[in-house]
Each structure stands twice: as structure tokens, then as C-alpha cells.
Design a protein around this motif. Structure first.
Motif, PDB file in Angstrom:
ATOM      1  N   TYR A   1      17.315  36.789  38.114  1.00 21.10           N
ATOM      2  CA  TYR A   1      18.881  37.098  38.485  1.00 21.10           C
ATOM      3  C   TYR A   1      18.924  37.753  39.600  1.00 21.10           C
ATOM      4  O   TYR A   1      19.603  38.235  39.985  1.00 21.10           O
ATOM      5  CB  TYR A   1      18.389  38.341  37.294  1.00 21.10           C
ATOM      6  N   CYS A   2      17.324  38.088  40.711  1.00 24.52           N
ATOM      7  CA  CYS A   2      17.819  38.370  41.757  1.00 24.52           C
ATOM      8  C   CYS A   2      18.287  37.517  42.407  1.00 24.52           C
ATOM      9  O   CYS A   2      18.788  37.794  43.142  1.00 24.52           O
ATOM     10  CB  CYS A   2      16.435  38.813  41.555  1.00 24.52           C
TER      11      CYS A   2
ATOM     12  N   ALA B   1      25.423  36.404  45.772  1.00 25.22           N
ATOM     13  CA  ALA B   1      26.682  36.982  45.238  1.00 25.22           C
ATOM     14  C   ALA B   1      26.742  38.088  46.337  1.00 25.22           C
ATOM     15  O   ALA B   1      28.336  38.343  46.708  1.00 25.22           O
ATOM     16  CB  ALA B   1      26.783  37.459  44.290  1.00 25.22           C
ATOM     17  N   SER B   2      25.979  38.065  47.050  1.00 29.90           N
ATOM     18  CA  SER B   2      25.494  39.034  48.411  1.00 29.90           C
ATOM     19  C   SER B   2      26.549  38.391  49.907  1.00 29.90           C
ATOM     20  O   SER B   2      26.800  37.767  49.757  1.00 29.90           O
ATOM     21  CB  SER B   2      23.988  40.006  48.605  1.00 29.90           C
TER      22      SER B   2
ATOM     23  N   CYS C   1      12.103  33.017  41.349  1.00 32.40           N
ATOM     24  CA  CYS C   1      12.835  33.027  42.591  1.00 32.40           C
ATOM     25  C   CYS C   1      13.258  31.643  42.985  1.00 32.40           C
ATOM     26  O   CYS C   1      12.154  31.651  43.613  1.00 32.40           O
ATOM     27  CB  CYS C   1      12.576  34.478  43.411  1.00 32.40           C
TER      28      CYS C   1
ATOM     29  N   TYR D   1      20.290  41.355  51.699  1.00 27.95           N
ATOM     30  CA  TYR D   1      19.802  40.924  50.578  1.00 27.95           C
ATOM     31  C   TYR D   1      18.000  41.079  50.212  1.00 27.95           C
ATOM     32  O   TYR D   1      17.657  42.181  49.622  1.00 27.95           O
ATOM     33  CB  TYR D   1      20.532  40.539  49.768  1.00 27.95           C
TER      34      TYR D   1
ATOM     35  N   GLU E   1      20.541  35.340  41.297  1.00 32.34           N
ATOM     36  CA  GLU E   1      21.427  35.144  41.336  1.00 32.34           C
ATOM     37  C   GLU E   1      22.605  36.541  42.379  1.00 32.34           C
ATOM     38  O   GLU E   1      23.966  36.474  42.417  1.00 32.34           O
ATOM     39  CB  GLU E   1      22.090  35.646  39.786  1.00 32.34           C
ATOM     40  N   ASP E   2      22.029  37.971  42.372  1.00 34.24           N
ATOM     41  CA  ASP E   2      22.628  39.111  43.009  1.00 34.24           C
ATOM     42  C   ASP E   2      22.460  38.164  44.622  1.00 34.24           C
ATOM     43  O   ASP E   2      23.347  38.677  45.300  1.00 34.24           O
ATOM     44  CB  ASP E   2      21.529  40.264  42.074  1.00 34.24           C
ATOM     45  N   ARG E   3      21.926  38.147  44.777  1.00 33.73           N
ATOM     46  CA  ARG E   3      21.563  36.965  45.857  1.00 33.73           C
ATOM     47  C   ARG E   3      22.470  36.265  46.598  1.00 33.73           C
ATOM     48  O   ARG E   3      23.161  36.292  47.915  1.00 33.73           O
ATOM     49  CB  ARG E   3      20.197  36.757  46.293  1.00 33.73           C
TER      50      ARG E   3
END
Length: 301
Positions: free
Chosen positions: A136-137, A143-144, A210, A150, A139-141
Motif C-alpha cells: 500500500y505504501c 501516486a506521489s 514494497c 516520498y 501504491e501511495d508512492r
């Protein structure tokens, strides 16, 4: 060869990648599709911080309204295939772990189904342990707006030189520095690198899924740190005090890194495209330092 020139099951398995089932050449060291090592690496223990390379989703026919959409999406992938197991038919499709967008599009359609199976580097994992174990981290990366920013930290709270802010061991995590070394009588901080490695590896295991985590690069950065740190002669470090408010003559508890553009550590450890956040005012919490601004007291921190 088996009798009559037929390949035995063992020989067939040898010519396929154990992670993604892609056909490989006998002399290949790595799978040409997913990068899985084919020789010279033993299977690690569950929980070792090994980055995922190849993901596979498996599911069966379902009465869900999403089944048709999921099947169409799976068939668009060139890795799509069907397999038979115990008389039942399964759909299977593989993805590179870094292809988060297309992988998650299918996974979010089928992950609640009873037949859903997820395989990471050829080993079955639960969705919860995988997704909340670092993916999930990632995935956030993705989108950053700044992927390196990030990972290295977008605020002074998260800023770090490991390339993973989820480790929780940044420039300003003084408690971690205190527990990973000791101060000598002549106020030289001796860094316990073995303990630091154990701490980092323990935290990496909780984020092992990751896809871009680089354990060896992180361990190499530990080796780049000095064994003995004297902030009086090394401008990249400064003293950190625990009890100076109760005892102004208390000795320093640790040496902590200085986060500044002029720091040699920062220039060596942090990529040039990462903006360095403004550091907190450590001077307010050292002997002789000024008090915080109006409205705050030491008890607020």
C-alpha cells in the motif's frame, strides 16, 4: 530424460521459472520475465525482507457481478492462462510487482472471493499481509508527485537517508540513536552497528512487500556511518541531551546527525532531487538553548 525420450516431471519443472512459470533456458541465471534468480540462491525464511518481483492472481468462476469484468481484464494480460487442479479450473494471471496500477485493478475486483489466491515470488500470501506489509505504501508512492521525496520523507518527521520513511528511523528520531550506541566518558558516541542492523532488518520485515525496497543498499548505508562520533570535531553531528532541564550539567546521551545542505552525510546519502525539509529547533532543547515561542512549554513536547 524419462523412458522413450519423454521429459520427466522434474526436468519439466527445471525448465520453468519457479515464480512465474515462464519457460527459461538452462544457462539462464535469472528469469527473463520476472527476474527471479534461478540458481545460487536458497529460499529464504518467511518474513525475510526480500522485495517482491512477480505477483500472480488466481480465481475461479464466480456468481459475482464483477466476474465478467475480471475475466475480460485477466484475458487482456499476455500471461493469462487456465490451470486444472483437483478436477477444478482456475484462471491465473501474472504481473510484475512494480505494475501496481494494473495489478490492483484486477485484485480489487476478485480479492473478496473465496477462490482468490495471491502468490508473491511463487509463494502464497494473504491479501492483508501483502497489502499492509508495504505494498500500500508503494501504491501511495506511485501516486506521489515526487517518488524519491516520498521515500526519503516529505517532512522533518519522516526525513531519512535509508530511502524508506516507514522504517521510522530518521534524522530526528533521537530515541533510536540513543538505543543504538553509547556515550563514552570523554563524550564520544560509539555507534553499535550490529544493533542498528538488527533494528533496521526487524522493521524492514514489516514492510517487506514494497517492490522497490533494497535491503542491501540500506545495509550498505550503515557501513558508511562512522564507528565513533565526536560532534566537537565533526560538523555532521551534534549532541543530544536527555535530562538537561532537570540537570543542566547532564552529559549528552547520544550524537545525532545534522540535517543541512552543508552536511557531507546528507550529500552522500540523500539523492539530489530530494528537497531537505526544514529541521526542528533542536537548540531549544540543549543547554543554553532558547525556549520555544509563546504558547509552548517543554512539557508540550
Amino acid at each position: 530424460m524419462g523412458k522413450g525420450g519423454d521429459l520427466t516431471r522434474k526436468e519439466i519443472e527445471r525448465d520453468r521459472c519457479p515464480a512465474c512459470r515462464y519457460f527459461v533456458q538452462k544457462d539462464d541465471n535469472f528469469c527473463r520475465r520476472c527476474g527471479h534468480p534461478l540458481r545460487g540462491e536458497k529460499a529464504g525464511r518467511r518474513g525475510d525482507p526480500e522485495a517482491p518481483r512477480w505477483l500472480e492472481i488466481e480465481f475461479q468462476k464466480s456468481h459475482s457481478q464483477s466476474y465478467k469484468t475480471a475475466l475480460e481484464l485477466a484475458k487482456k494480460n499476455p500471461t493469462y492462462c487456465t490451470i486444472e487442479r483437483e478436477g477444478e479450473r482456475f484462471h491465473r494471471v501474472g504481473f510484475r510487482a512494480t505494475d501496481a496500477k494494473i495489478f490492483l485493478k484486477l485484485a480489487n475486483l476478485v480479492r473478496g472471493w473465496k477462490s482468490f489466491r495471491l502468490y508473491v515470488n511463487g509463494r502464497e500470501e494473504s491479501w492483508r499481509s501483502f497489502f499492509y506489509g508495504g505494498y500500500y505504501c508503494y501504491e501511495d508512492r506511485q501516486a506521489s508527485p515526487g517518488v524519491n521525496q516520498y521515500c526519503f520523507g516529505e517532512s522533518c518527521e519522516w526525513f531519512n537517508w535509508w530511502g524508506c520513511h516507514r522504517l521510522g528511523f530518521g534524522f530526528y528520531n533521537e530515541d533510536d540513536w540513543v538505543r543504538c550506541g553509547h556515550m563514552t566518558r570523554d563524550e564520544v558516541f560509539v555507534l553499535d552497528k550490529d544493533r542498528l542492523r538488527r533494528l533496521i532488518l526487524s522493521r524492514l520485515r514489516t514492510h517487506r512487500f514494497c517492490p522497490i525496497v533494497n535491503t542491501q543498499a540500506i545495509l550498505d548505508r550503515i557501513d558508511m556511518l562512522p564507528d565513533r562520533i565526536d560532534p566537537r570535531g565533526n560538523p555532521d553531528w551534534e549532541y543530544y541531551y536527555l535530562d538537561w532541564r532537570e540537570d543542566p550539567h547532564a552529559p549528552p546521551a547520544a550524537a545525532v546527525p545534522v540535517c543541512a545542505l552543508t552536511s557531507c552525510l546528507v550529500s552522500r546519502m540523500v539523492p539530489p532531487d530530494v528537497e531537505i525539509p526544514s529541521p526542528p529547533d533542536r537548540g531549544a532543547w540543549t543547554p543554553g538553548g532558547e525556549s520555544p515561542g509563546p504558547g509552548f512549554s517543554p512539557d508540550d513536547f
